[in-house]
Design an enzyme around this catalytic site. Structure first.
Site: not given
Ligand code: SF4
Length: 256
Positions: A225, A199, A117-118, A202
């Site tokens: 991240c 985010c 995701c990151c 998280c």
């Molecule tokens: S902080 Fe969380 S929601 Fe944001 S990009 Fe990374 S895993 Fe995804």
């Protein structure tokens, strides 16, 4: 623009260990502007760096990763700082090539595979943004994570991108002192215990006795991240069964 070798940059970096953030930023601007950008997550700890660069070079570009998962307070704070400091902000978004994948898995990807995701929402868009400049000014500090403890003031990233970390030797207290001395605003959630904000899915508030980053990816075994780790220099997030499965069968309907 002078082109320094990696060895020369190492030497300059070592000499900068005793310089102020303002001196380091001035060197960066004089050396690389206009091919230079600052990255910012627009939280309280971002404020001193943004204030300094806006005073040293008001034209400097500020990259913001619009992941789609920010607190609305962060987006409001970004607008406020843009207005008050006259910042030139460029939002960076996830690459369109991942639309099908994120349509299927993106909603709660942060739970299944936060590294992926990151990578898709932060690392890859930043890699793309940084291809348009020669130098990157970041606000990381050595006291934030074990990984950042070993960072250098000047580092050379993929494709020769020069990363400059002017606040590396600052502490959390230095950040708070600077904000107070210059009468600058703090993120609306700061007083509610959000000492480090990313985010929304998280991030949680922290207690006074907890580390300021204890509320980031809590329980997910993750502290970074990937923007400030080796992931930034890779062409993928590493092993991801989810992504590899999708790439093998991009049209497979998971409900069947
Ligand atoms: S902080 Fe969380 S929601 Fe944001 S990009 Fe990374 S895993 Fe995804």
């Amino acid at each position: 623009m002078p082109a320094f070798s990696e060895q020369e940059l190492d030497k300059i970096s070592a000499e900068m260990e005793n310089q102020t953030p303002q001196q380091i930023i001035t060197w960066a601007v004089e050396t690389y502007a206009p091919q230079i950008a600052v990255s910012s997550s627009f939280q309280t700890q971002s404020v001193p760096l943004l204030h300094m660069v806006s005073r040293i070079d008001p034209e400097i570009l500020v990259f913001f990763l619009d992941t789609g998962f920010h607190f609305w307070e962060t987006l409001m704070f970004r607008e406020q700082l843009q207005r008050e400091m006259g910042l030139h902000i460029q939002n960076l978004y996830v690459d369109g090539q991942w639309k099908n994948f994120l349509d299927r898995f993106g909603r709660d990807l942060y739970d299944h595979d936060p590294d992926l995701c990151c990578y898709l929402r932060k690392v890859q868009p930043m890699q793309k943004g940084m291809k348009t400049v020669r130098a990157w000014v970041s606000g990381i500090r050595r006291d934030q994570t074990a990984n950042r403890h070993n960072a250098k003031i000047i580092e050379v990233e993929r494709d020769g991108l020069v990363k400059i970390n002017p606040l590396l030797n600052w502490t959390r207290q230095d950040v708070e002192n600077y904000i107070r001395e210059h009468n600058l605003p703090t993120h609306p959630l700061f007083e509610k215990g959000y000492r480090s904000i990313g985010c929304k899915p998280c991030t949680r508030a922290v207690r006074a006795d907890e580390d300021e980053r204890a509320g980031r990816w809590d329980g997910k075994g993750k502290t970074e991240c990937g923007l400030h780790t080796e992931m930034f220099n890779q062409d993928g997030p590493g092993k991801s069964a989810l992504l590899n499965g999708f790439l093998l069968n991009p049209s497979e309907d998971e409900t069947q």
